[in-house]
Motif scaffolding. Structure first.
Motif, mmCIF file in Angstrom:
data_model
loop_
_atom_site.group_PDB
_atom_site.id
_atom_site.type_symbol
_atom_site.label_atom_id
_atom_site.label_comp_id
_atom_site.label_asym_id
_atom_site.label_seq_id
_atom_site.Cartn_x
_atom_site.Cartn_y
_atom_site.Cartn_z
ATOM 1 N N THR A 109 3.881 -6.416 1.557
ATOM 2 C CA THR A 109 3.249 -6.610 0.255
ATOM 3 C C THR A 109 4.327 -6.562 -0.821
ATOM 4 O O THR A 109 5.156 -5.655 -0.845
ATOM 5 C CB THR A 109 2.190 -5.529 -0.004
ATOM 6 N N GLU A 121 5.314 -6.661 -4.956
ATOM 7 C CA GLU A 121 4.832 -6.420 -6.323
ATOM 8 C C GLU A 121 5.947 -6.741 -7.324
ATOM 9 O O GLU A 121 7.130 -6.521 -7.046
ATOM 10 C CB GLU A 121 4.426 -4.962 -6.508
ATOM 11 N N THR A 129 1.696 -6.056 -14.075
ATOM 12 C CA THR A 129 2.056 -5.969 -12.657
ATOM 13 C C THR A 129 1.303 -7.032 -11.889
ATOM 14 O O THR A 129 0.095 -7.225 -12.086
ATOM 15 C CB THR A 129 1.708 -4.583 -12.085
ATOM 16 N N THR A 174 0.665 -8.429 -7.881
ATOM 17 C CA THR A 174 0.805 -8.033 -6.472
ATOM 18 C C THR A 174 0.288 -9.128 -5.556
ATOM 19 O O THR A 174 -0.786 -9.695 -5.780
ATOM 20 C CB THR A 174 0.009 -6.738 -6.192
ATOM 21 N N ARG A 175 1.086 -9.405 -4.522
ATOM 22 C CA ARG A 175 0.642 -10.295 -3.448
ATOM 23 C C ARG A 175 0.601 -9.473 -2.164
ATOM 24 O O ARG A 175 1.650 -9.081 -1.635
ATOM 25 C CB ARG A 175 1.591 -11.492 -3.294
ATOM 26 N N VAL A 176 -0.605 -9.196 -1.690
ATOM 27 C CA VAL A 176 -0.797 -8.345 -0.510
ATOM 28 C C VAL A 176 -0.486 -9.137 0.761
ATOM 29 O O VAL A 176 -0.934 -10.283 0.923
ATOM 30 C CB VAL A 176 -2.240 -7.797 -0.461
#
Length: 227
Positions: A88, A90, A102, A104-106
């Protein structure tokens, strides 16, 4: 009733006003690919959009990989994934409005494991012609093994897995194995001098002073064997 309507309208205006407030919009992409075999090289590019009239503060940039803040604020940010797994990513970024965001790409990165080679021979040493059993105990590490090629280096055909080959000429031999798993990852490994083929001994000797008419008689024997 008019007072209630007025209150509801005022609340809606407040909400619209809050949502309409401009701020930085964090975003990033990874190139050239976000999945592949280790070592997987990915370059992360910050494509964040600052608040209108504001400028990005480059020193505020934080790249976070699986919860670990990286010691670089670079853009683009290159990173090599050496261990298989999901990652993941961020990005934390600020502008001088001031505003921070922020993104985020999980499980954005999927790094595949390489096949793990394991090869043994029996016997590894002997006289020519030497028949050798080659055993492949390799593991795919990602799905199943889709291809196994063993190069015994004996002048004969290659093997598509475990098998038996014959070495007719004395010498040391390398064996190479090429593995491909279901994720398309390739591992090519050479086992140097894993087979040693010795020359068959040629037994021979000489005897000096073999003839005599006296007793006792001493004869000198010399070993002239080779191999």
């Amino acid at each position: 009733m008019k007072q209630i309507y007025a209150g509801v309208l005022l609340c809606l205006l407040c909400i619209v006003g809050i949502r309409g407030e401009s701020q930085i919009n964090a975003n990033f992409v990874g190139t050239p690919a976000t999945l592949g075999c280790v070592p997987l090289n990915v370059s992360f590019s910050d494509i964040s959009v600052p608040s209108p009239g504001a400028n990005i503060i480059n020193s505020s940039r934080q790249w976070i990989i699986n919860g670990v803040v990286q010691p670089s604020t670079a853009n683009p940010f290159p990173f090599t994934f050496t261990s298989p797994g999901l990652y993941t990513i961020e990005l934390v970024i600020c502008d001088d409005s001031p505003s921070c965001d922020t993104f985020t790409r999980v499980d954005y990165i999927n790094a595949f494991g390489l096949p793990s080679p394991s090869l043994s021979v029996s016997p590894g040493v002997g006289c020519a012609p030497l028949s050798v059993n080659i055993t492949d105990n390799s593991t795919p590490e990602c799905g199943i093994m889709t291809s196994t090629t063993i190069f015994p280096n004996n002048g004969g055909p290659n093997l598509n897995g475990s098998g038996t080959v014959t070495y007719n000429t004395p010498g040391n031999y390398n064996i190479r194995i090429r593995l491909v798993n279901a994720c398309g990852c390739i591992k090519d490994t050479t086992y140097n001098n894993i087979v040693r083929v010795n020359q068959v001994p040629n037994a021979n000797f000489n005897a000096a002073n073999r003839n005599s008419c006296t007793s006792p008689h001493t004869v000198n024997f010399s070993n002239t064997s080779s191999g």
